[in-house]
Design an enzyme around this catalytic site. Structure first.
Site, PDB file in Angstrom:
ATOM      1  N   PRO A 151       2.039   8.813  -6.359  1.00 56.53           N
ATOM      2  CA  PRO A 151       0.792   8.827  -7.134  1.00 56.53           C
ATOM      3  C   PRO A 151      -0.437   8.811  -6.233  1.00 56.53           C
ATOM      4  CG  PRO A 151       2.122   6.878  -7.650  1.00 56.53           C
ATOM      5  CD  PRO A 151       2.853   7.647  -6.612  1.00 56.53           C
ATOM      6  N   GLU A 152      -1.405   9.668  -6.554  1.00 56.29           N
ATOM      7  CA  GLU A 152      -2.654   9.709  -5.803  1.00 56.29           C
ATOM      8  C   GLU A 152      -3.756   9.127  -6.696  1.00 56.29           C
ATOM      9  OE1 GLU A 152      -3.084  13.613  -3.955  1.00 56.29           O
ATOM     10  OE2 GLU A 152      -0.914  13.774  -3.770  1.00 56.29           O
ATOM     11  N   LYS A 188      -5.925   4.039  -3.943  1.00 54.27           N
ATOM     12  CA  LYS A 188      -4.669   4.110  -4.717  1.00 54.27           C
ATOM     13  C   LYS A 188      -4.191   2.723  -5.151  1.00 54.27           C
ATOM     14  CE  LYS A 188      -3.294   8.025  -1.874  1.00 54.27           C
ATOM     15  NZ  LYS A 188      -2.255   8.554  -0.964  1.00 54.27           N
ATOM     16  N   HIS A 196      15.516  -0.695 -12.652  1.00 52.84           N
ATOM     17  CA  HIS A 196      14.766  -1.088 -11.454  1.00 52.84           C
ATOM     18  C   HIS A 196      13.524  -1.906 -11.794  1.00 52.84           C
ATOM     19  CE1 HIS A 196      17.323   1.167  -8.693  1.00 52.84           C
ATOM     20  NE2 HIS A 196      17.418   2.055  -9.672  1.00 52.84           N
ATOM     21  N   ARG A 252      12.340   3.258  -5.886  1.00 49.20           N
ATOM     22  CA  ARG A 252      12.544   3.332  -4.427  1.00 49.20           C
ATOM     23  C   ARG A 252      12.001   2.105  -3.685  1.00 49.20           C
ATOM     24  NH1 ARG A 252      11.203   9.309  -2.572  1.00 49.20           N
ATOM     25  NH2 ARG A 252      12.113   8.485  -0.653  1.00 49.20           N
ATOM     26  N   ARG A 293       3.892  15.607   6.755  1.00 45.81           N
ATOM     27  CA  ARG A 293       4.023  15.991   5.344  1.00 45.81           C
ATOM     28  C   ARG A 293       4.139  17.506   5.224  1.00 45.81           C
ATOM     29  NH1 ARG A 293       2.058  12.044   1.954  1.00 45.81           N
ATOM     30  NH2 ARG A 293       3.171  13.218   0.367  1.00 45.81           N
TER      31      ARG A 293
END
Ligand SMILES: [Zn+2]
Length: 290
Positions: A2-3, A69, A111, A130, A280
């Site tokens: 997410p940005e 963020k 999770h 994650r 990236r």
């Protein structure tokens, strides 16, 4: 990952649900306890799990703020201010539910790592597949100094001057422009998706050195980043892989992207290329972007 627009979407959805509520208790998954026991700091950073679970009860959520963020939950306890700072990492998501079974996507339910119980009876659940997300309980931003080093919000009036100032520093002038604009000390909240889009719109090759771009084009590039971020906020962010707004909600910006994840350039039809820049993957059009 997410940005800025995705985090803004989460904040806007959370705000009306949690503001004014008082935290009664906190429950943390066994996975987090186990990771702490072997010296890893999964999700809960800076404090022991026990300290974290003791710190939050009795605090009231006064207001929420997004900074780059991060989501700041501004808290009050006995009239004193505290903060719960949340970073979603790669796949963090918040759910506002009455019980865990209301989280319908199994992977998110499985999770669920931190559950906040409110005096008002409902739950706020942090789920992270994650486990790259972060939660910190702080008195002020100064308790976690990296927060003080973040670039201004891109919509602040000083953000452009800051951007131009950084672009002239020796440590940045030889860097690839894409790596530069994705650096949180330079621009707040611009990750791979929006860096890719802004550079495509400006027809700038992502590997071009910062110093090989004129001041005028740098100003336009910064303005383009702001435009693409605002466009995404308006469209609820991009739902790519495990990003969800809250309660599993999705955004619509992924349908408006022109270069990120594309096989062909939408402008000239040339096959796009990929190059690793600053660790990236960067997608670009070899014909349009110079
Ligand atoms: Zn093209």
């Amino acid at each position: 990952m997410p940005e800025l627009p995705e985090v803004e979407g989460v904040l806007r959805a959370l705000q009306p649900i949690v503001t004014g509520k008082t935290i009664k208790s906190v429950e943390v998954s066994e996975t987090i306890y186990n990771s702490k026991a072997i010296g890893k700091e999964a999700i809960i950073k800076g404090l022991d799990v026990e300290q974290f679970c003791l710190a939050l009860p009795g605090t009231k959520i006064d207001h929420l703020e997004r900074r780059s963020k991060y989501i700041y939950f501004h808290l009050l306890k006995d009239g004193l201010p505290y903060m719960l700072v949340s970073h979603l990492g790669m796949s963090g998501a918040w759910f506002s539910v009455k019980n865990l079974h209301e989280i319908t996507e199994v992977k998110f339910r499985k999770h669920a790592h931190v559950t906040i119980y409110f005096e008002e009876g409902d739950l706020l659940v942090y789920s992270d597949i994650r486990r790259f997300g972060e939660l910190r309980f702080l008195e002020t931003e100064a308790d976690y100094p990296p927060l003080l080093l973040m670039a201004p919000e891109p919509f602040d009036q000083h953000a452009l001057d800051h951007f131009l100032h950084m672009s002239a520093l020796p440590k940045y002038e030889n860097k690839a422009i894409k790596e530069f604009i994705m650096d949180g000390h330079v621009v707040s909240g611009c990750g791979n998706i929006y860096a890719t889009e802004a550079l495509f719109r400006m027809k700038i090759h992502p590997a071009r050195a910062v110093k090989r771009i004129s001041r005028e084009r740098k100003i336009h590039l910064f303005q383009e980043i702001v435009i693409v971020l605002l466009d995404s906020i308006e469209n609820g962010g991009s739902t790519i892989s495990d990003y969800r707004t809250i309660n599993g909600g999705a955004g619509n910006m992924q349908n408006r992207l022109q270069m990120y994840g594309k096989k062909e350039c939408g402008f000239c039809g040339t096959k796009t290329k990929q190059k690793t820049i600053g660790g990236r993957t960067s997608t670009y059009c070899p014909a349009c972007q110079k």
